[in-house]
Design a protein around this motif. Structure first.
Motif, PDB file in Angstrom:
ATOM      1  N   SER A   1       0.825  -1.256  -0.021  1.00 31.77           N
ATOM      2  CA  SER A   1      -0.012  -0.181  -0.095  1.00 31.77           C
ATOM      3  C   SER A   1       0.964   1.219  -0.096  1.00 31.77           C
ATOM      4  O   SER A   1       2.133   1.178   0.147  1.00 31.77           O
ATOM      5  CB  SER A   1      -0.791  -0.089   1.212  1.00 31.77           C
ATOM      6  OG  SER A   1       0.011  -0.123   2.391  1.00 31.77           O
ATOM      7  N   ASP A   2       0.188   2.266  -0.242  1.00 30.83           N
ATOM      8  CA  ASP A   2       1.093   3.683  -0.066  1.00 30.83           C
ATOM      9  C   ASP A   2       1.622   3.846   1.312  1.00 30.83           C
ATOM     10  O   ASP A   2       2.880   4.387   1.344  1.00 30.83           O
ATOM     11  CB  ASP A   2      -0.200   4.762  -0.426  1.00 30.83           C
ATOM     12  CG  ASP A   2      -0.584   4.896  -1.657  1.00 30.83           C
ATOM     13  OD1 ASP A   2       0.037   4.718  -2.596  1.00 30.83           O
ATOM     14  OD2 ASP A   2      -1.808   5.342  -1.802  1.00 30.83           O
ATOM     15  N   THR A   3       1.062   3.169   2.305  1.00 28.27           N
ATOM     16  CA  THR A   3       1.322   3.332   3.853  1.00 28.27           C
ATOM     17  C   THR A   3       2.626   2.717   3.950  1.00 28.27           C
ATOM     18  O   THR A   3       3.792   3.463   4.241  1.00 28.27           O
ATOM     19  CB  THR A   3       0.360   2.932   4.716  1.00 28.27           C
ATOM     20  OG1 THR A   3      -0.853   3.337   4.701  1.00 28.27           O
ATOM     21  CG2 THR A   3       1.018   2.886   6.069  1.00 28.27           C
ATOM     22  N   VAL A   4       2.922   1.365   3.343  1.00 32.19           N
ATOM     23  CA  VAL A   4       4.034   0.919   3.496  1.00 32.19           C
ATOM     24  C   VAL A   4       5.066   1.246   2.564  1.00 32.19           C
ATOM     25  O   VAL A   4       6.450   1.628   2.878  1.00 32.19           O
ATOM     26  CB  VAL A   4       4.037  -0.691   3.418  1.00 32.19           C
ATOM     27  CG1 VAL A   4       3.551  -1.272   1.868  1.00 32.19           C
ATOM     28  CG2 VAL A   4       4.947  -1.595   3.960  1.00 32.19           C
TER      29      VAL A   4
ATOM     30  N   GLN B   1       5.672   4.259   1.752  1.00 33.24           N
ATOM     31  CA  GLN B   1       5.959   5.629   2.455  1.00 33.24           C
ATOM     32  C   GLN B   1       7.049   5.219   3.266  1.00 33.24           C
ATOM     33  O   GLN B   1       8.098   6.069   3.750  1.00 33.24           O
ATOM     34  CB  GLN B   1       4.945   6.519   2.757  1.00 33.24           C
ATOM     35  CG  GLN B   1       4.089   7.149   1.614  1.00 33.24           C
ATOM     36  CD  GLN B   1       2.965   7.536   1.868  1.00 33.24           C
ATOM     37  OE1 GLN B   1       2.294   7.554   3.019  1.00 33.24           O
ATOM     38  NE2 GLN B   1       1.832   8.027   1.065  1.00 33.24           N
ATOM     39  N   LYS B   2       6.671   4.303   4.180  1.00 35.77           N
ATOM     40  CA  LYS B   2       7.590   3.600   5.304  1.00 35.77           C
ATOM     41  C   LYS B   2       8.907   3.240   4.936  1.00 35.77           C
ATOM     42  O   LYS B   2       9.889   3.549   5.363  1.00 35.77           O
ATOM     43  CB  LYS B   2       6.726   2.550   5.919  1.00 35.77           C
ATOM     44  CG  LYS B   2       5.732   2.902   6.925  1.00 35.77           C
ATOM     45  CD  LYS B   2       5.950   3.608   8.198  1.00 35.77           C
ATOM     46  CE  LYS B   2       4.781   4.077   9.249  1.00 35.77           C
ATOM     47  NZ  LYS B   2       4.237   2.700   9.548  1.00 35.77           N
TER      48      LYS B   2
ATOM     49  N   ARG C   1      -1.803  -2.096   8.702  1.00 41.61           N
ATOM     50  CA  ARG C   1      -1.363  -0.721   9.573  1.00 41.61           C
ATOM     51  C   ARG C   1       0.038  -0.471   9.386  1.00 41.61           C
ATOM     52  O   ARG C   1       0.511   0.724   9.472  1.00 41.61           O
ATOM     53  CB  ARG C   1      -1.691  -0.798  11.012  1.00 41.61           C
ATOM     54  CG  ARG C   1      -3.180  -1.084  11.286  1.00 41.61           C
ATOM     55  CD  ARG C   1      -3.584  -1.186  12.957  1.00 41.61           C
ATOM     56  NE  ARG C   1      -4.494  -1.206  13.119  1.00 41.61           N
ATOM     57  CZ  ARG C   1      -5.100  -2.594  13.527  1.00 41.61           C
ATOM     58  NH1 ARG C   1      -4.562  -3.650  13.358  1.00 41.61           N
ATOM     59  NH2 ARG C   1      -6.793  -2.735  13.700  1.00 41.61           N
ATOM     60  N   TRP C   2       0.938  -1.550   9.055  1.00 41.17           N
ATOM     61  CA  TRP C   2       2.416  -1.041   8.918  1.00 41.17           C
ATOM     62  C   TRP C   2       2.995  -0.327  10.002  1.00 41.17           C
ATOM     63  O   TRP C   2       3.529   0.710   9.704  1.00 41.17           O
ATOM     64  CB  TRP C   2       2.705  -0.620   7.372  1.00 41.17           C
ATOM     65  CG  TRP C   2       2.295  -1.895   6.544  1.00 41.17           C
ATOM     66  CD1 TRP C   2       0.958  -1.696   5.555  1.00 41.17           C
ATOM     67  CD2 TRP C   2       3.016  -2.951   5.873  1.00 41.17           C
ATOM     68  NE1 TRP C   2       1.247  -2.793   4.965  1.00 41.17           N
ATOM     69  CE2 TRP C   2       2.252  -3.587   4.996  1.00 41.17           C
ATOM     70  CE3 TRP C   2       4.205  -3.541   6.558  1.00 41.17           C
ATOM     71  CZ2 TRP C   2       2.646  -4.776   4.618  1.00 41.17           C
ATOM     72  CZ3 TRP C   2       4.529  -4.849   5.973  1.00 41.17           C
ATOM     73  CH2 TRP C   2       3.799  -5.536   4.942  1.00 41.17           C
ATOM     74  N   ASP C   3       2.651  -0.819  11.129  1.00 41.75           N
ATOM     75  CA  ASP C   3       3.399  -0.050  12.559  1.00 41.75           C
ATOM     76  C   ASP C   3       4.256  -1.028  13.188  1.00 41.75           C
ATOM     77  O   ASP C   3       4.630  -2.050  12.895  1.00 41.75           O
ATOM     78  CB  ASP C   3       2.112   0.468  13.233  1.00 41.75           C
ATOM     79  CG  ASP C   3       1.252  -0.223  13.905  1.00 41.75           C
ATOM     80  OD1 ASP C   3       1.556  -1.529  13.925  1.00 41.75           O
ATOM     81  OD2 ASP C   3      -0.105   0.023  13.682  1.00 41.75           O
TER      82      ASP C   3
END
Length: 564
Positions: free
Chosen positions: A40-43, A45-46, A428-430
């Motif tokens: 995803s965009d989230t991971v 960006q991480k 969530r990739w946290d």
């Protein structure tokens, strides 16, 4: 400033899989699989925030698996010629298609991959995929090839063991007999008459389970049965087909190709094909998987390949040094052997072929690989690769199925990776499910990688080996410590690492020649400022008095040297 390349390698089938079932030798229905959409965009960006510049997506090309996709028009598969339930990503069954396992909607699988490329670029990252030029799946058949393109082997004269215009090599009059297949077909058995030569240059109709029996060798015009005679004029048909495949993917905005077993394909082909790609797509990089040091410079000459694997050199030496099998001073010899081309060698301590740092077969703990990673990242301006999960201390000690418990993360089985699954945390990739040790190691990798592009001296500076100046230094253990300088003639950095299991208090002799070499003025008092560990204290320094430093076990430090 030229950016130092950091490649994050991941297998989408494993990377995004949040299922924890992990049944031994399980099917896709039982164990699940990651999808393109899970990245995803989230991971992304991480990953970008962790300092990486490129992602190498492996297992993208459609490859043979035991999962039945015939309802979608894909060919029937035969388990007896497939390794594992998911199959090897390097047994490509269609060069013009992507793996349906990775699609949320199988008919839209190519569109989903193209969307992943766009997401990756939007995150500020570049995309590398595999080119697998030496071999294909035994049951290769393209259903997605462009109109007018013929399949490999479609026009072959199968009565001939070798013909320059054949795509495959044959064993006329002999049927394929695989000596040990771990999987049997519930339907019709696979028949291959005449047998084709196997991918690892096995010219026999009876490949063993030690051979790459799931693949067949592509013919680039080399007659292996007659002293490897070359037949390159006229251009072999396989050259044309593979050149078109490279252009097909480059047109999808791919930024680079990692070329699998590149040295098993004639260098003449690469000298013909790569310039044709770069003529249209000059920014595309080519990275060669290669293990023959005597061929390195030939593969780099005339800017054919941009970068090569440094496996049999730096990786092997750092592995032995980290395990205590060799003195750290041997690193100098590994670097010297590729001295003039070291900036074009890809450094790594893990990839899909190698055992995990934290496995029982290597260092048992990911944190014990810090010293090796500091050296890998900091010795030159060359690219560095990290395998997904390495930065979390993934152990690779699962017994997944075909792969077995071997200290590697499987590429053959449907599975999920413990550390990655917990980092994923249901999309969530946290860090919520990571342990304190995993968070600390992740932070170490993040700081090290970011530092390598924050500091111009690390990104594109020169290298100066301090080991020769310290062999006679009784306060420097050259069997367990390694030290060097990096500078862009403006900033000067001292890098020192400790491969031992105890703290080392040491001095590091820096010869005056080093300052002259870097054109660094040494007037006034000097200081050493630790960059990797922010909690470290600044140290006083004088060019006439070697600095005294303390190095933690299996770790190291990067110091910025400055003069008032």
């Amino acid at each position: 400033m030229n950016q130092k390349l950091f490649v994050y390698q991941l297998l989408p089938r494993l990377f995004g899989n949040s299922s924890s079932t992990n049944k031994f030798n399980g099917t896709i229905e039982e164990n699940g699989t990651g999808k393109f959409d899970d990245i995803s965009d989230t991971v992304l960006q991480k990953i970008k925030a962790n300092g990486y510049t490129h992602i190498w997506y492996i297992g993208v090309l459609a490859h043979a698996s035991t999962t039945d996709y015939t309802a979608y028009g894909l060919p029937h598969e035969y388990p007896e010629i497939i390794k594992g339930k998911a199959g090897s990503p390097y047994a490509v069954r269609d060069y013009y298609d992507v793996d349906p396992d990775l699609a949320a909607s199988i008919p839209e699988r190519m569109a989903e991959f193209e969307a992943l490329v766009r997401r990756t670029h939007a995150a500020g990252l570049k995309v590398i995929i595999d080119n697998v030029p030496n071999h294909v799946a035994r049951n290769y058949r393209s259903i997605n090839k462009p109109e007018g393109v013929k399949d490999f082997g479609e026009d072959d004269d199968t009565s001939m063991a070798f013909s320059p215009q054949n795509n495959f090599y044959y064993i006329p009059g002999q049927a394929l007999e695989i000596q040990l297949s771990l999987q049997k077909s519930s339907g019709p058995a696979y028949n291959e008459i005449p047998a084709k030569a196997t991918g690892n240059d096995c010219f026999s109709h009876r490949p063993t389970h030690f051979d790459w029996y799931e693949t067949v060798k592509l013919n680039y015009g080399v007659d292996y049965l007659h002293g490897k005679q070359a037949h390159f004029d006229p251009i072999p048909d396989t050259w044309i087909k593979m050149g078109d495949i490279l252009l097909y993917w480059a047109e999808k905005n791919i930024d680079g190709f990692r070329c699998d077993m590149a040295e098993m394909v004639p260098l003449a082909f690469w000298r013909w094909a790569i310039p044709r790609v770069k003529d249209k797509f000059p920014e595309v990089i080519f990275l060669a998987e290669i293990y023959n040091p005597s061929a390195y410079r030939d593969f780099l000459a005339h800017n054919v390949f941009d970068y090569l694997y440094d496996k049999v050199g730096l990786y092997d030496v750092l592995r032995d040094v980290s395990c205590g099998y060799r003195p750290s001073s041997d690193i100098t010899f590994a670097l010297n052997s590729v001295g003039d081309i070291q900036h074009r060698m890809l450094n790594f301590m893990e990839n899909h072929d190698e055992q995990r740092l934290a496995s029982d077969y290597f260092l048992k703990e990911g944190s014990k690989g810090k010293a090796a990673m500091i050296v890998s990242c900091c010795v030159n301006s060359n690219p560095v690769m990290v395998y997904a999960g390495q930065e979390l201390g993934e152990r690779g000690m699962d017994e997944e199925g075909f792969s077995g418990k071997d200290g590697r993360t499987t590429i053959f089985d449907y599975w999920s990776v413990d550390t990655l699954r917990r980092w994923n945390n249901n999309g969530r990739w946290d860090d919520a499910q990571l342990t304190g040790e995993e968070k600390e190691l992740q932070q170490f990798y993040r700081r090290l990688i970011i530092l390598c592009n924050e500091e111009a001296a690390l990104a594109n500076g020169l290298f100066y080996d301090l080991m020769p100046a310290n062999y006679e230094n009784r306060e420097f253990d050259s069997a367990n410590l390694f030290a060097f300088l990096r500078s862009n003639k403006k900033e000067l950095l001292l890098v020192a690492v400790n491969f031992d299991n105890r703290i080392h208090e040491c001095t590091v002799d820096i010869p005056h020649h080093a300052f002259t070499f870097f054109e660094i003025a040494t007037t006034g008092k000097g200081t050493l400022k630790p960059l990797l560990h922010a909690e470290g204290k600044e140290l006083a320094f004088s060019p006439d008095s070697p600095p005294h430093i303390s190095l933690d076990p299996y770790s190291g430090e990067i110091y910025k040297i400055s003069f008032s």
